[in-house]
Design an enzyme around this catalytic site. Structure first.
Site, PDB file in Angstrom:
ATOM      1  N   LYS A  26      44.951  37.604 -26.157  1.00 11.93           N
ATOM      2  CA  LYS A  26      44.098  36.755 -25.330  1.00 11.93           C
ATOM      3  C   LYS A  26      43.437  37.602 -24.250  1.00 11.93           C
ATOM      4  O   LYS A  26      44.074  38.001 -23.272  1.00 11.93           O
ATOM      5  CB  LYS A  26      44.920  35.637 -24.663  1.00 11.93           C
TER       6      LYS A  26
ATOM      7  N   GLY B  41      48.011  41.973 -15.313  1.00 12.15           N
ATOM      8  CA  GLY B  41      47.222  41.124 -14.419  1.00 12.15           C
ATOM      9  C   GLY B  41      47.906  41.016 -13.076  1.00 12.15           C
ATOM     10  O   GLY B  41      48.622  41.927 -12.657  1.00 12.15           O
ATOM     11  N   SER B  42      47.704  39.884 -12.421  1.00 13.68           N
ATOM     12  CA  SER B  42      48.201  39.743 -11.051  1.00 13.68           C
ATOM     13  C   SER B  42      49.713  39.523 -11.029  1.00 13.68           C
ATOM     14  O   SER B  42      50.291  38.974 -11.968  1.00 13.68           O
ATOM     15  CB  SER B  42      47.501  38.572 -10.373  1.00 13.68           C
ATOM     16  N   THR B  43      50.330  39.928  -9.937  1.00 10.24           N
ATOM     17  CA  THR B  43      51.768  39.727  -9.772  1.00 10.24           C
ATOM     18  C   THR B  43      52.088  38.233  -9.775  1.00 10.24           C
ATOM     19  O   THR B  43      53.100  37.802 -10.331  1.00 10.24           O
ATOM     20  CB  THR B  43      52.237  40.427  -8.480  1.00 10.24           C
TER      21      THR B  43
ATOM     22  N   VAL C 255      50.560  35.686 -11.409  1.00  9.58           N
ATOM     23  CA  VAL C 255      50.607  35.156 -12.779  1.00  9.58           C
ATOM     24  C   VAL C 255      51.790  35.773 -13.530  1.00  9.58           C
ATOM     25  O   VAL C 255      52.474  35.095 -14.297  1.00  9.58           O
ATOM     26  CB  VAL C 255      49.262  35.388 -13.519  1.00  9.58           C
TER      27      VAL C 255
ATOM     28  N   GLU D 111      52.686  44.361 -16.475  1.00  9.58           N
ATOM     29  CA  GLU D 111      52.034  45.442 -15.721  1.00  9.58           C
ATOM     30  C   GLU D 111      51.208  44.742 -14.662  1.00  9.58           C
ATOM     31  O   GLU D 111      50.199  44.107 -14.989  1.00  9.58           O
ATOM     32  CB  GLU D 111      51.202  46.287 -16.691  1.00  9.58           C
TER      33      GLU D 111
ATOM     34  N   CYS E 249      44.615  48.607 -10.802  1.00  9.20           N
ATOM     35  CA  CYS E 249      45.983  48.404 -10.298  1.00  9.20           C
ATOM     36  C   CYS E 249      46.553  49.706  -9.738  1.00  9.20           C
ATOM     37  O   CYS E 249      47.475  49.679  -8.935  1.00  9.20           O
ATOM     38  CB  CYS E 249      46.874  47.828 -11.388  1.00  9.20           C
TER      39      CYS E 249
ATOM     40  N   GLU F 262      47.012  43.407  -2.258  1.00  9.38           N
ATOM     41  CA  GLU F 262      46.181  44.118  -3.231  1.00  9.38           C
ATOM     42  C   GLU F 262      44.764  43.550  -3.121  1.00  9.38           C
ATOM     43  O   GLU F 262      44.493  42.440  -3.581  1.00  9.38           O
ATOM     44  CB  GLU F 262      46.718  43.909  -4.648  1.00  9.38           C
TER      45      GLU F 262
HETATM   46  P1  NDP Z   1      45.064  37.028 -13.555  1.00  9.23           P
HETATM   47  O1  NDP Z   1      46.417  37.583 -13.407  1.00  9.23           O
HETATM   48  O2  NDP Z   1      44.836  35.581 -13.325  1.00  9.23           O
HETATM   49  O3  NDP Z   1      44.465  37.336 -15.032  1.00  9.23           O
HETATM   50  C1  NDP Z   1      44.958  38.257 -15.961  1.00  9.23           C
HETATM   51  C2  NDP Z   1      45.063  37.621 -17.349  1.00  9.23           C
HETATM   52  O4  NDP Z   1      46.052  36.587 -17.318  1.00  9.23           O
HETATM   53  C3  NDP Z   1      43.782  36.950 -17.823  1.00  9.23           C
HETATM   54  O5  NDP Z   1      43.661  37.108 -19.222  1.00  9.23           O
HETATM   55  C4  NDP Z   1      44.028  35.495 -17.464  1.00  9.23           C
HETATM   56  O6  NDP Z   1      43.249  34.595 -18.220  1.00  9.23           O
HETATM   57  C5  NDP Z   1      45.501  35.365 -17.799  1.00  9.23           C
HETATM   58  N1  NDP Z   1      46.175  34.236 -17.147  1.00  9.23           N
HETATM   59  C6  NDP Z   1      45.807  33.575 -16.029  1.00  9.23           C
HETATM   60  N2  NDP Z   1      46.686  32.563 -15.779  1.00  9.23           N
HETATM   61  C7  NDP Z   1      47.609  32.594 -16.755  1.00  9.23           C
HETATM   62  C8  NDP Z   1      48.766  31.812 -17.041  1.00  9.23           C
HETATM   63  N3  NDP Z   1      49.149  30.804 -16.268  1.00  9.23           N
HETATM   64  N4  NDP Z   1      49.498  32.109 -18.138  1.00  9.23           N
HETATM   65  C9  NDP Z   1      49.157  33.141 -18.931  1.00  9.23           C
HETATM   66  N5  NDP Z   1      48.056  33.913 -18.722  1.00  9.23           N
HETATM   67  C10 NDP Z   1      47.296  33.664 -17.630  1.00  9.23           C
HETATM   68  O7  NDP Z   1      44.103  37.866 -12.639  1.00  9.23           O
HETATM   69  P2  NDP Z   1      42.731  37.349 -11.974  1.00  9.23           P
HETATM   70  O8  NDP Z   1      41.670  37.532 -12.961  1.00  9.23           O
HETATM   71  O9  NDP Z   1      42.879  35.988 -11.403  1.00  9.23           O
HETATM   72  O10 NDP Z   1      42.591  38.365 -10.778  1.00  9.23           O
HETATM   73  C11 NDP Z   1      43.219  38.050  -9.545  1.00  9.23           C
HETATM   74  C12 NDP Z   1      43.878  39.244  -8.946  1.00  9.23           C
HETATM   75  O11 NDP Z   1      44.851  39.757  -9.852  1.00  9.23           O
HETATM   76  C13 NDP Z   1      42.972  40.421  -8.694  1.00  9.23           C
HETATM   77  O12 NDP Z   1      42.264  40.290  -7.512  1.00  9.23           O
HETATM   78  C14 NDP Z   1      43.989  41.536  -8.668  1.00  9.23           C
HETATM   79  O13 NDP Z   1      44.599  41.576  -7.407  1.00  9.23           O
HETATM   80  C15 NDP Z   1      44.994  41.137  -9.706  1.00  9.23           C
HETATM   81  N6  NDP Z   1      44.742  41.779 -11.023  1.00  9.23           N
HETATM   82  C16 NDP Z   1      45.474  42.878 -11.341  1.00  9.23           C
HETATM   83  C17 NDP Z   1      45.228  43.525 -12.524  1.00  9.23           C
HETATM   84  C18 NDP Z   1      45.986  44.740 -12.917  1.00  9.23           C
HETATM   85  O14 NDP Z   1      45.445  45.595 -13.616  1.00  9.23           O
HETATM   86  N7  NDP Z   1      47.238  44.853 -12.523  1.00  9.23           N
HETATM   87  C19 NDP Z   1      44.193  43.091 -13.459  1.00  9.23           C
HETATM   88  C20 NDP Z   1      43.498  41.886 -13.054  1.00  9.23           C
HETATM   89  C21 NDP Z   1      43.789  41.286 -11.853  1.00  9.23           C
HETATM   90  P3  NDP Z   1      41.799  34.075 -17.732  1.00  9.23           P
HETATM   91  O15 NDP Z   1      41.387  34.918 -16.594  1.00  9.23           O
HETATM   92  O16 NDP Z   1      40.982  34.225 -18.932  1.00  9.23           O
HETATM   93  O17 NDP Z   1      42.005  32.648 -17.353  1.00  9.23           O
END
Ligand code: NDP
Length: 457
Positions: free
Chosen positions: A157, A210-212, A214, A232, A266, A359
């Site tokens: 996804k 993704g974010s800590t 989520v 991660e 990140c 972050e």
């Molecule tokens: P998210 O953590 O929301 O998104 C990362 C992925 O997780 C996307 O594919 C998203 O889907 C998916 N996701 C979101 N909610 C859920 C859930 N409840 N269950 C399962 N999967 C989920 O990051 P954001 O895009 O909201 O970014 C917000 C902040 O997160 C950034 O400002 C940054 O601080 C951090 N971040 C860190 C990253 C890293 O590399 N460590 C990468 C991205 C963000 P979708 O977006 O399609 O809804």
């Protein structure tokens, strides 16, 4: 609950819609999981050398499409084309590295009485991969390649903001001869498709970047079916610069270590810790380097930094640079459409202040002065995160002492690099669980089976 509305994919440099595609929902996610489950029986049985050959074909096919993929990624994620080319190069390298893995997935024999004892590394089954928008295809490859090499089937996804290269990858995989159902991509919202992957009983593992915030929800959701997880997550990494370092090198390298990918990384070394004795020299070298960063059209060859990913991200990042923020200096950014934010250096900042604790995920660096080694280590570790970091010093013993003392998964000495295909990558503390890349990732897509064969009456 299928959602039939379209995803409109926006180009962040222009704010224009660059593609529309059907949005997957829970129904499409379930269907993809079912397909992956059916495909698993045959995929795990493919002989190691044949699986390896298929992965080499897939690698060649990706390499053959490098230019298109880089352009698509540059437009969709708003990243400089030179960076996008480098990232696709890493995708190819990652697939090539793991293409050799099926024949090296060995177990052990263990001396026991009465028989022979041996271990096997078995694939897990269907794995759910959830990826972010900052390095869309690169981060997908870190998960897809080892998962396939170990014999798993996949539901991937991608982030809704940047689904295009993942969709291309699925097409390329089928063209390269990967059997139907082995790699399935569901472009849809995380709260629906991602959540379904986390909760579905037929998904054996979720690997997420993704974010800590989520990530916490994923760890909780995975507990319901005791899923394996690799997380991660975020970072707030320290770039520790001692006065005896090569200050020119440290200052010229520091900007792209935090402003690369417009700070949406990140591994961004967004806390620059500078020994007070070197502060003036370092800051004047840093100012020149920051002001010379070329911010603009991602498709221009000379661009070093593009826009932020979205209007929401622009809003969030701007909130850290409000009226009373201690802005030391800033670079430039274009006017007009696009989610532009100039590289910005805040100094001096205390590690207790919000820009140093959260972050930001944008091109904002905090410079934090320190007086001695112990204080630098204390500040570097005073964070919930522990992903990356650097130490700059001319004293080799100190370099190793400080690198060992900082609570972080990846650290570089006199360098700001973080990621190599052949070495483990991942975080301490709330930056995550598990490791990607290198030999460790392969093991994280397998389960150990112990077999005892009685040889005596
Ligand atoms: P998210 O953590 O929301 O998104 C990362 C992925 O997780 C996307 O594919 C998203 O889907 C998916 N996701 C979101 N909610 C859920 C859930 N409840 N269950 C399962 N999967 C989920 O990051 P954001 O895009 O909201 O970014 C917000 C902040 O997160 C950034 O400002 C940054 O601080 C951090 N971040 C860190 C990253 C890293 O590399 N460590 C990468 C991205 C963000 P979708 O977006 O399609 O809804």
């Amino acid at each position: 609950m299928a959602s039939k509305e379209a995803i409109q994919v926006i180009e962040p440099a222009t704010e224009q819609v660059m593609a529309e595609l059907p949005r997957a929902g829970a129904e499409e996610t379930d269907a993809a999981i079912d397909k992956a489950k059916v495909a698993f029986a045959d995929w795990r049985a493919v002989a190691p050398a044949d699986r390896s050959a298929l992965l080499h074909r897939l690698t060649d096919a990706i390499e053959g499409r490098s230019d298109d993929l880089a352009t698509l990624e540059a437009r969709n994620a708003g990243k400089p084309i030179a960076d996008a080319r480098g990232e696709v190069g890493m995708v190819v390298e990652t697939f090539r590295y793991y293409a050799g893995a099926p024949e090296r997935l060995t177990g052990k024999t263990i001396p026991v009485s009465g028989g022979v004892d041996m271990t096997f590394r078995e694939p897990l089954g269907v794995v759910g991969l959830i990826t972010p928008w900052n390095f869309p295809l690169t981060i997908a490859s870190w998960k897809v390649a080892p998962a396939l090499a170990a014999g798993n089937t996949i539901v991937l996804k991608p982030a809704e903001l940047t689904p295009l290269t993942a969709i291309e990858l699925e097409k390329i995989a089928v063209e390269a001869g990967l059997p139907e159902g082995v790699l399935n991509v569901v472009p849809g919202p995380g709260s629906v498709c991602g959540r379904r992957l986390v909760e579905h009983p037929d998904v054996a593992k979720v690997a997420f970047t993704g974010s800590t915030e989520v990530g916490r929800g994923i760890a909780e959701g995975a507990a319901g079916t005791i899923k394996r997880v690799t997380l991660e997550l975020g970072g707030k990494s320290a770039n520790v610069i001692f006065a005896d370092a090569d200050l020119e090198a440290a200052a010229s390298s520091a900007p792209m270590a935090v402003f690369g990918n417009a700070g949406q990384d990140c591994c961004a070394r967004s806390r620059i810790l500078v020994e007070r004795a070197a502060m003036d020299d370092f800051m004047s070298a840093l100012e020149g380097a920051v002001k010379s960063i070329k911010v603009g059209d991602p498709l221009s060859e000379s661009t070093q930094m593009g826009p932020l990913i979205s209007a929401d991200q622009l809003h969030t990042v701007s909130s850290y640079v409000n009226g009373d923020a201690p802005v030391a200096f800033r670079g430039s950014a274009p006017d007009g459409p696009g989610y532009w934010f100039p590289p910005t250096v805040l100094a001096p900042v205390s590690n207790d202040e919000r820009p140093a604790r959260e972050e930001i995920f944008g091109p904002v660096a905090c410079v934090i002065p320190f007086d001695e080694e112990a204080e630098a280590i204390r500040i570097a570790n005073d964070t919930i995160y522990g992903l990356s970091g650097s130490v700059w010093t001319g004293d080799g013993a100190r370099a190793l002492r400080v690198a060992r003392a900082i609570e972080t998964g990846v650290i570089s000495i006199n360098s700001n690099t973080s990621v190599r295909v052949a070495t483990p990558f991942g975080g301490f503390k709330q930056s995550g669980v598990g490791r990607e890349l290198g030999p460790d990732a392969l093991e994280a897509y397998t389960e150990i089976k112990n077999v005892y064969y009685a040889t005596e009456g």
